[in-house]
Design a protein around this motif. Structure first.
Motif, short mmCIF file in Angstrom:
data_model
loop_
_atom_site.label_atom_id
_atom_site.label_comp_id
_atom_site.label_asym_id
_atom_site.label_seq_id
_atom_site.Cartn_x
_atom_site.Cartn_y
_atom_site.Cartn_z
N GLU A 2 38.31 44.18 40.77
CA GLU A 2 37.17 44.29 39.87
C GLU A 2 37.57 44.61 38.44
OE1 GLU A 2 35.29 47.59 42.03
OE2 GLU A 2 34.36 46.45 43.46
N LYS A 3 38.61 44.98 38.22
CA LYS A 3 39.10 45.25 36.77
C LYS A 3 39.19 43.71 36.02
CE LYS A 3 40.67 49.77 37.89
NZ LYS A 3 41.99 50.60 37.90
N LEU A 4 39.48 42.67 36.79
CA LEU A 4 39.86 41.41 36.15
C LEU A 4 38.65 40.86 35.71
CD1 LEU A 4 42.29 39.67 38.42
CD2 LEU A 4 42.67 40.92 36.35
N SER A 5 38.47 40.22 34.36
CA SER A 5 37.61 39.61 33.62
C SER A 5 37.36 38.15 34.12
CB SER A 5 37.50 39.57 32.14
OG SER A 5 38.88 39.22 31.90
N ALA A 49 39.62 47.15 44.21
CA ALA A 49 39.34 47.95 42.92
C ALA A 49 40.15 47.24 42.07
CB ALA A 49 40.09 49.48 43.26
N ARG A 50 41.42 46.72 42.22
CA ARG A 50 42.22 45.99 41.12
C ARG A 50 41.59 44.69 40.67
NH1 ARG A 50 48.32 45.10 42.53
NH2 ARG A 50 47.16 44.30 44.12
#
Length: 164
Positions: free
Chosen positions: A97-100, A94-95
């Motif tokens: 997936e927040k990275l670009s 989940a963490r």
């Protein structure tokens, strides 16, 4: 890679616990555990992560129940470790997936796997050593030792996370 590790961890955790119960003659309970593992897999594949904590707690209780049922403690330990891995990796995914930036994600993934391997290795190694070495302790000294151990593991995890 994290996604495959999650799927493998859920399947292996439920599989090990089911196997232990079925081999011990508790076929119905083994089938129920396998179905619970399949339900966790389906929920994860559908990206429903609300039940991750509940599934982890449930499989922890099942691992304790497997020991209580008389199945070898190594199978219960393996089931608990795989459930812990799945729970941790779902949160980590989940963490990620927040990275670009995908390069940062890949680097974080390898670093997380290395730290996770270290913590799991120390835990399983400690369990193995505890099975070999027999020491008679009073309740007070056992509690003190447990507090020192919890503090040490917490410090290790804090230091590893601060480098992330």
């Amino acid at each position: 890679m994290t996604r495959y590790a999650i799927l493998l961890s859920i399947a292996a955790g439920a599989g090990v616990l089911s196997y232990g119960l079925i081999v011990d003659g508790l076929i119905n309970q083994g089938v129920i555990v396998a179905l619970l593992g399949a339900a966790w897999l389906v929920l994860h594949l559908r990206r429903i992560t609300r039940f991750t904590d509940a599934a982890f707690i449930l499989f922890g209780l099942i691992s304790a129940g497997v020991i209580w049922a008389g199945v070898t403690h190594w199978l219960a330990l393996a089931g608990m470790v795989f459930s812990l891995l799945a729970w941790d990796l779902i949160t980590f995914e989940a963490r990620l997936e927040k990275l670009s930036n995908r390069e940062d994600a890949a680097r974080m993934e390898w670093a997380h796997f290395a730290r996770l391997g270290l913590v799991i290795g120390l835990g399983v190694g400690g369990t193995f050593v505890a099975g070999i070495i027999k020491v008679d302790l009073t309740l007070g000294s056992a509690l003190l030792l447990a507090i020192v151990g919890i503090w040490g593991i917490s410090t290790l995890v804090y230091r590893l996370r601060s480098r992330e």
